[in-house]
Design an enzyme around this catalytic site. Structure first.
Site, PDB file in Angstrom:
ATOM      1  N   PRO A  62      -2.773 -35.967  -1.956  1.00 22.97           N
ATOM      2  CA  PRO A  62      -1.500 -35.274  -2.628  1.00 22.97           C
ATOM      3  C   PRO A  62      -2.646 -34.439  -3.927  1.00 22.97           C
ATOM      4  O   PRO A  62      -3.639 -35.281  -4.252  1.00 22.97           O
ATOM      5  CB  PRO A  62      -1.189 -36.872  -3.567  1.00 22.97           C
ATOM      6  N   CYS A  63      -2.078 -33.519  -3.966  1.00 23.60           N
ATOM      7  CA  CYS A  63      -2.817 -32.598  -5.300  1.00 23.60           C
ATOM      8  C   CYS A  63      -2.145 -32.236  -6.534  1.00 23.60           C
ATOM      9  O   CYS A  63      -1.844 -31.115  -6.309  1.00 23.60           O
ATOM     10  CB  CYS A  63      -3.577 -31.711  -4.870  1.00 23.60           C
ATOM     11  N   GLN A  64      -2.430 -33.220  -7.868  1.00 21.73           N
ATOM     12  CA  GLN A  64      -1.213 -33.038  -8.578  1.00 21.73           C
ATOM     13  C   GLN A  64      -1.050 -32.027  -9.866  1.00 21.73           C
ATOM     14  O   GLN A  64      -0.118 -31.117 -10.513  1.00 21.73           O
ATOM     15  CB  GLN A  64      -0.543 -33.804  -9.553  1.00 21.73           C
TER      16      GLN A  64
END
Length: 468
Positions: free
Chosen positions: A99-101
């Site tokens: 995940p890369c928010q």
């Protein structure tokens, strides 16, 4: 605390085992249910380990990859990270979709890897640096391709020149998946191998055919003539007027050409499933014969029972709305009357107080088109409705549209109640979420194949040079 979910007796299968005759080994970080791992296994790799925070997803992973180490826990936890580094040591390839928010760093000049919201992404980069595999693949959402972000990711993953990294935006429907699903892939190869990262080449189907709405569907498809005051709205797959459009249209219409696959070619043998079906399994003897190459491929090697075939019940209001939506249609096809929030008097679900459907419902009333691939599935069972029956899809049908074989079963951790990493919603929702979140295995297999060819060719050149 982290746990090793899957072992063979007292013996954990080691990375780099020669049990399969020397196949390349792969370790899957942030594996979820195992879409990437399934694709790499399909391409001939030995899947040796997977790691995820969600205990339900890891239960599915362990059930489907019995010879792999399944690690459950937060990768930022020191104990799990130690286990993961040990499992990855010696692996030929590392894969994962962290995940890369945070994408705001382009505006605020913060480096992607330094943003605290991207700590899981940082762990993937760190894991590659610790294991130093010959190649890796990181997949993520298309939004990461925005200006500045993609370049930062390439810099981070290059590890100061240790790897040559190439990004590529791909659509799963261009690789035989009956669903449009765009992903950004970063393929990296050790610079010491003197090989450029490979490029995936698909059919180009998504740029050649689109679903077009016609006010009078019968006129569009040459059907029975209807009166001018009673048009039959509908959607028809329409190809570009060029050679590629013609080629893709022919492939899409051919049930024995698996290069481009329609919804009916994927799900046609499961049409008999009915709303409210509670049984999770179905004897494969009750299935009709496959009517497409894709169905045969999905059923190859399946067991005596087909799993994940329960179908949720449906509100009477939903059934009324679906009757007003043609195959391939959505909420925009609803009449004014059918856009009322409650049709039969039963009060259910959220309401915005206006007496009308709200924006939250716009993705809830979409019917698949049998002659076209599906749109991108999400994590909810009502994100897609059947084209001919007024019903939701089963998890098995989600899996088919994602290109998981029928032998792949989605399950949950047997423990009840809250667990670290478990997402609220119950077991049924978890199975939909696991299937909907996955990377389509056929897309992963396409990437796995070109990576394997690149790595093996580079090794052969290196060995030839050493012998000369």
């Amino acid at each position: 605390m982290s746990t090793v979910v899957n072992v063979l007796g007292d013996h954990v299968v080691p990375v780099g085992s020669d049990a399969d005759g020397g196949a390349l080994t792969v370790v899957d970080l942030f594996c979820g249910a195992g879409g990437l791992s399934e694709g790499f296994r399909r391409a001939g790799y030995q899947v040796t380990a997977g790691s995820d925070h969600d205990p339900d997803a890891i239960a599915t992973y362990a059930a489907n990859f019995p010879d792999a180490v399944a690690l459950c826990g937060d990768v930022r936890d020191a104990e799990l990270r130690e286990q993961l580094d040990e499992a990855a040591a010696g692996a030929d390839v590392l894969v994962g979709g962290p995940p890369c928010q945070a994408f705001s760093q382009v505006r605020n000049h913060t480096r992607l890897i330094d943003d605290p919201r991207n700590s899981l992404y940082r762990e993937f980069v760190s894991a590659v640096g610790a294991a130093l595999p010959d190649a890796f693949m990181m997949e993520n959402v298309p939004g990461m391709a925005q200006m500045g972000v993609k370049e930062q990711v390439m810099t981070d993953l290059s590890l100061d020149g240790e790897y040559t990294v190439v990004p590529q935006l791909v659509d799963a429907a261009d690789f035989g998946v009956p669903q449009t699903r765009k992903r950004l892939l970063f393929l990296g190869v050790r610079t010491a191998l003197s090989a450029e990262p490979p490029t995936l080449v698909g059919t180009g189907a998504t740029g050649a055919v689109q679903l077009v709405r016609f006010a009078d569907h019968s006129a569009a498809v040459g059907g029975t003539t209807v009166s001018a005051d009673a048009p039959i709205p509908g959607y028809v797959p329409t190809a570009r007027p060029d050679a590629r459009g013609e080629r893709v249209a022919l492939a899409l219409a051919d049930p024995f050409d698996p290069s481009v696959v329609s919804v009916e070619q994927a799900l046609g043998d499961l049409t008999a499933l009915q709303t409210g079906r509670r049984a999770e399994t179905l004897s494969t003897s009750e299935l009709p014969d496959p009517t497409s190459a894709y169905q045969r491929m999905m059923r190859d090697g399946h067991r005596d029972e087909l799993g994940n075939v329960s179908v949720p019940r449906m509100q009477a209001d939903t059934a009324l709305r679906l009757a007003g939506i043609p195959a391939g249609g959505n909420h925009r096809d609803l009449s004014e009357q059918l856009q009322a929030r409650y049709l039969t008097g039963a009060k259910w679900g959220p309401s915005n107080g206006s007496g009308r459907l709200g924006r939250a419902h716009y993705y809830a009333y979409r019917r698949l088109h049998p002659e076209m691939w599906a749109w991108t599935l999400n994590t909810k069972g009502d994100s897609a409705y059947h084209w001919s029956s007024a019903r939701c899809l089963s998890v098995r049908e989600f899996a088919r549209l994602q290109s998981f074989p029928d032998s792949f079963t989605f399950t949950t951790d047997a423990r009840r109640g809250p667990l670290t990493g478990r997402i609220d919603g119950g077991a049924a929702h978890s199975r939909y979420r696991q299937a909907g979140n996955a990377v389509p295995p056929l897309l992963a297999a396409a990437a796995a194949t070109v990576l394997r060819e690149t790595v093996l060719a580079a090794r052969a050149r290196r060995d030839a040079t050493l012998r000369s």
